[in-house]
Design a protein around this motif. Structure first.
Motif, PDB file in Angstrom:
ATOM      1  N   ALA A 174       5.016  -2.824  -9.442  1.00 54.30           N
ATOM      2  CA  ALA A 174       4.572  -4.039  -9.270  1.00 54.30           C
ATOM      3  C   ALA A 174       3.054  -4.293  -9.533  1.00 54.30           C
ATOM      4  CB  ALA A 174       4.639  -4.550  -7.746  1.00 54.30           C
ATOM      5  N   VAL A 175       2.514  -3.214  -9.713  1.00 56.20           N
ATOM      6  CA  VAL A 175       1.271  -3.224 -10.076  1.00 56.20           C
ATOM      7  C   VAL A 175       0.653  -4.092 -11.457  1.00 56.20           C
ATOM      8  CG1 VAL A 175      -1.011  -1.936 -10.300  1.00 56.20           C
ATOM      9  CG2 VAL A 175       0.767  -1.328  -8.755  1.00 56.20           C
ATOM     10  N   ASP A 191      -6.551  -2.271 -10.991  1.00 54.23           N
ATOM     11  CA  ASP A 191      -7.850  -1.257 -11.345  1.00 54.23           C
ATOM     12  C   ASP A 191      -8.547  -1.067 -10.077  1.00 54.23           C
ATOM     13  OD1 ASP A 191      -9.312   0.151 -12.655  1.00 54.23           O
ATOM     14  OD2 ASP A 191     -10.491  -1.493 -13.863  1.00 54.23           O
ATOM     15  N   ALA A 192      -7.710  -0.584  -9.203  1.00 53.52           N
ATOM     16  CA  ALA A 192      -8.287  -0.044  -7.824  1.00 53.52           C
ATOM     17  C   ALA A 192      -9.550   0.763  -7.809  1.00 53.52           C
ATOM     18  CB  ALA A 192      -7.104   0.628  -7.036  1.00 53.52           C
ATOM     19  N   PRO A 193      -9.345   1.775  -8.450  1.00 50.93           N
ATOM     20  CA  PRO A 193     -10.673   2.614  -8.664  1.00 50.93           C
ATOM     21  C   PRO A 193     -11.937   1.878  -8.803  1.00 50.93           C
ATOM     22  CG  PRO A 193      -9.157   3.693  -9.751  1.00 50.93           C
ATOM     23  CD  PRO A 193      -8.713   2.606  -9.526  1.00 50.93           C
ATOM     24  N   ALA A 194     -11.899   0.764  -9.813  1.00 54.09           N
ATOM     25  CA  ALA A 194     -13.171   0.006 -10.320  1.00 54.09           C
ATOM     26  C   ALA A 194     -13.671  -1.092  -9.168  1.00 54.09           C
ATOM     27  CB  ALA A 194     -12.746  -0.902 -11.346  1.00 54.09           C
ATOM     28  N   LEU A 195     -12.731  -1.085  -8.244  1.00 52.46           N
ATOM     29  CA  LEU A 195     -13.124  -2.063  -7.096  1.00 52.46           C
ATOM     30  C   LEU A 195     -14.224  -1.418  -6.196  1.00 52.46           C
ATOM     31  CD1 LEU A 195     -12.864  -4.653  -5.376  1.00 52.46           C
ATOM     32  CD2 LEU A 195     -11.053  -3.149  -3.974  1.00 52.46           C
ATOM     33  N   MET A 196     -13.994  -0.101  -6.312  1.00 52.67           N
ATOM     34  CA  MET A 196     -15.130   0.658  -5.045  1.00 52.67           C
ATOM     35  C   MET A 196     -16.205   1.240  -5.786  1.00 52.67           C
ATOM     36  SD  MET A 196     -13.102  -0.090  -2.594  1.00 52.67           S
ATOM     37  CE  MET A 196     -14.185   0.540  -0.995  1.00 52.67           C
ATOM     38  N   LYS A 197     -16.291   1.096  -7.067  1.00 52.64           N
ATOM     39  CA  LYS A 197     -17.492   1.752  -8.003  1.00 52.64           C
ATOM     40  C   LYS A 197     -18.449   0.570  -8.010  1.00 52.64           C
ATOM     41  CE  LYS A 197     -14.897   5.132 -10.402  1.00 52.64           C
ATOM     42  NZ  LYS A 197     -14.435   5.500 -11.982  1.00 52.64           N
ATOM     43  N   PRO A 198     -19.970   0.917  -7.970  1.00 45.69           N
ATOM     44  CA  PRO A 198     -20.486   2.246  -7.972  1.00 45.69           C
ATOM     45  C   PRO A 198     -20.632   2.910  -6.626  1.00 45.69           C
ATOM     46  CG  PRO A 198     -22.078   0.802  -8.371  1.00 45.69           C
ATOM     47  CD  PRO A 198     -20.847   0.102  -8.229  1.00 45.69           C
ATOM     48  N   LEU A 199     -19.954   2.172  -5.708  1.00 47.73           N
ATOM     49  CA  LEU A 199     -20.445   2.704  -4.126  1.00 47.73           C
ATOM     50  C   LEU A 199     -20.259   4.221  -4.134  1.00 47.73           C
ATOM     51  CD1 LEU A 199     -19.878  -0.337  -2.088  1.00 47.73           C
ATOM     52  CD2 LEU A 199     -21.930   0.607  -2.407  1.00 47.73           C
ATOM     53  N   TYR A 253     -12.690   7.547  -2.850  1.00 44.75           N
ATOM     54  CA  TYR A 253     -11.667   6.633  -2.642  1.00 44.75           C
ATOM     55  C   TYR A 253     -10.380   6.865  -3.329  1.00 44.75           C
ATOM     56  CZ  TYR A 253      -9.504   1.972  -2.598  1.00 44.75           C
ATOM     57  OH  TYR A 253      -8.821   0.424  -2.455  1.00 44.75           O
ATOM     58  N   LEU A 254      -9.264   7.073  -2.841  1.00 42.31           N
ATOM     59  CA  LEU A 254      -7.853   7.231  -3.602  1.00 42.31           C
ATOM     60  C   LEU A 254      -6.947   6.018  -3.061  1.00 42.31           C
ATOM     61  CD1 LEU A 254      -6.644   9.339  -5.100  1.00 42.31           C
ATOM     62  CD2 LEU A 254      -5.775  10.208  -3.052  1.00 42.31           C
ATOM     63  N   SER A 255      -6.554   5.350  -4.146  1.00 48.67           N
ATOM     64  CA  SER A 255      -5.597   4.393  -4.310  1.00 48.67           C
ATOM     65  C   SER A 255      -4.144   5.110  -4.372  1.00 48.67           C
ATOM     66  CB  SER A 255      -5.824   3.331  -5.021  1.00 48.67           C
ATOM     67  OG  SER A 255      -4.749   2.386  -5.132  1.00 48.67           O
ATOM     68  N   VAL A 256      -3.127   5.053  -3.581  1.00 46.22           N
ATOM     69  CA  VAL A 256      -1.839   5.707  -3.845  1.00 46.22           C
ATOM     70  C   VAL A 256      -0.639   4.549  -3.681  1.00 46.22           C
ATOM     71  CG1 VAL A 256      -0.431   7.493  -3.079  1.00 46.22           C
ATOM     72  CG2 VAL A 256      -2.817   7.650  -2.850  1.00 46.22           C
TER      73      VAL A 256
END
Length: 526
Positions: A103-104, A114-122, A154-157
């Protein structure tokens, strides 16, 4: 064969990450299914409060803590609070739910594209595993990266991964161990000791990392052998040195020109456990006085690399403190007594001066009380009245983001139930993390919240004058009664009408959370 969820839970248990702070959504429920005995889930009613509580808890314990957030929306809600954790170098391990893998791509509802990009560069590290079998290894990396970098990860699963079968190789992650050792080489240590010993008028600047790493008492021993003045680095979030010690000169101002002025006349400035420097007000000038040499010692390689002046040694400040303390020998001179506390300023019009409030805290609370402070307009009054001599006595929002104070106090109190904890919170700040009161009530956290109500954003009024904007709208917040709000969340609350009543209330020792509201006059941060 074990499931990905079972292996992951076992790994977290072995690593000691058994307290989970969260606010779950549908994507997170499969991870939370079947939590083993010994795990504790601390529910917060807003993701900002969740991260604030976890931040306080991790700082107080000195260990990584697990945070469970919901996909993009929950992660987004948490990002303001996350800025404080990043600046405090707090090792949060954030695990967020994701839609099922099929579903992604089509961007189904609750998919975090693009979950990892959401939290970068924090964050210091962010990922989404390429397949279900890689989830335990990626979770381990998130834990180890947080511990090594002292920064949130941050880990998106995808939530269908948790029920998948774990391959045989996945079990290898359970016994992993990753440690850091960063002792200066013999040559580095010798050179540093020679520079410090040969300085005619050295000064010491200490950062929040000193207290976070348990080096508070070691810093005192080093300072007394060095014999020079000691400052806390600008934009301080922890207190690294007793604030009434005769060598302590206070917190350096957060501007380029005033820092330079404060360090005038010193040929060597040794900075331990701090960036160089976290300025705030733009007050340009020379970085350092003519003839002043600056040496920074930090474990934070990024802070060392980005500094605009001086030289840096990326090493454990504790190892450097031990090395220099041994090399410098006995203290330079007998220590003078701690500086006395002045009489507090008086309030007016039925309102207390914040100094009267802080004097009452100093006199009525135990000496080992830990204070979580988010009353930005009263900073000058705070340092004028307080006498803090113990490690872990002071926490402040490291990035200046409001909303840390109340949740952070709950987190510190959860982490240290046998130590008195007081949240000193302004009425402007309180609204950002007010839902943390519910968590405090549910867990019967032994916490005192002293709510300073002046009816305005006092720090912003000060900045308005500084920036030449005296008529900015939206600075007043009348009509807030936090005693009624607290009672609605299940927290006992009282209004202190005068200094005597405040002292009487503070002398009580309740076994659960309470809020004391005090009306105060307007003051400025400095």
């Amino acid at each position: 064969m074990s499931s990905v969820r079972r292996v992951s839970h076992e790994f977290l248990k072995r690593q000691g990450l058994t307290t989970v702070f969260g606010n779950p959504g549908s994507n997170e429920l499969p991870f939370l299914a079947g939590l083993p005995a010994g795990f504790r889930y601390v529910l917060g009613l807003h993701e900002g409060a969740v991260v604030g509580m976890a931040d306080g808890y991790a700082q107080a314990t000195g260990r990584p803590v697990l945070v469970n957030l919901h996909a993009a929306s929950g992660s987004g809600n948490a990002m303001g609070a996350l800025t404080n954790a990043v600046s405090a170098r707090t090792p949060l391990v954030i695990v967020a739910g994701q839609q099922v893998r099929p579903a992604v791509g089509p961007e189904a509802n609750l998919a975090n594209v693009d979950a990892p990009a959401l939290m970068k560069p924090l964050v210091g590290w962010a990922a989404e595993p390429a397949c279900a079998e890689d989830v335990p290894r990626a979770l381990a990396q998130a834990v180890f990266e947080a511990r090594l970098q002292r920064r949130p990860t941050y880990l998106s699963v995808p939530y269908d991964d948790w029920a998948a079968e774990a391959g045989d190789n996945t079990l290898a992650v359970l016994d992993r161990r990753v440690e850091r050792g960063a002792v200066p080489t013999a040559g580095q240590g010798r050179r540093l000791a020679e520079l410090v010993a040969s300085a005619r008028r050295p000064a010491l600047v200490l950062g929040g990392d000193i207290d976070a790493a348990g080096l508070f008492d070691g810093a005192v021993r080093l300072a007394e052998r060095l014999g020079g003045p000691v400052w806390a680095a600008p934009s301080q979030f922890r207190l690294p040195f007793p604030n009434r010690h005769p060598l302590f000169r206070g917190v350096l101002p957060a501007g380029i020109a005033p820092v330079c002025a404060a360090l005038e006349g010193h040929d060597l400035v040794l900075v331990l456990g701090a960036p160089v420097f976290r300025y705030h007000e733009y007050l340009p000038g020379r970085y350092l006085p003519e003839g002043t040499r600056l040496i920074q010692v930090t474990e934070d390689a990024a802070a060392a690399a980005r500094a605009p002046m001086g030289e840096a040694l990326v090493a454990d400040p504790g190892a450097v403190i031990d090395l220099l303390t041994e090399q410098l020998g006995a203290p330079a001179a007998p220590r003078d007594p701690y500086r006395p506390v002045p009489d507090p300023a008086a309030g007016e019009g039925g309102r207390l001066h914040p100094e009267q409030v802080f004097a009452a805290l100093r006199d009525e609370q135990p000496e080992d009380t830990a204070y979580v402070v988010e009353s930005t307009s009263t900073s000058a009054a705070w340092w004028r009245q307080m006498d803090l001599r113990r490690p872990g006595s002071y926490y402040f929002p490291a990035a200046g983001g409001l909303g840390f104070g109340l949740p952070g106090a709950v987190g510190v109190a959860l982490a240290q139930p046998d130590r008195p904890v007081v949240g000193v919170i302004g009425d402007g700040s309180a609204n950002y993390g007010i839902t943390a009161l519910w968590t405090a009530a549910q867990h019967r956290v032994p916490l005192t919240v002293v709510l300073l109500r002046n009816g305005t954003y006092g720090a912003l009024r000060w900045f308005g004058d500084l920036l030449g904007v005296p008529d900015a709208p939206g600075l007043d917040i009348p009509g807030l009664d936090f005693t009624r709000i607290a009672e609605g969340y299940g927290v006992a609350a009282r209004q202190a009408g005068d200094a005597d009543e405040l002292r009487a209330l503070l002398a009580e020792r309740p076994d659960g959370p309470r809020l004391i509201q005090v009306d105060t006059v307007l003051t400025t941060p400095s």
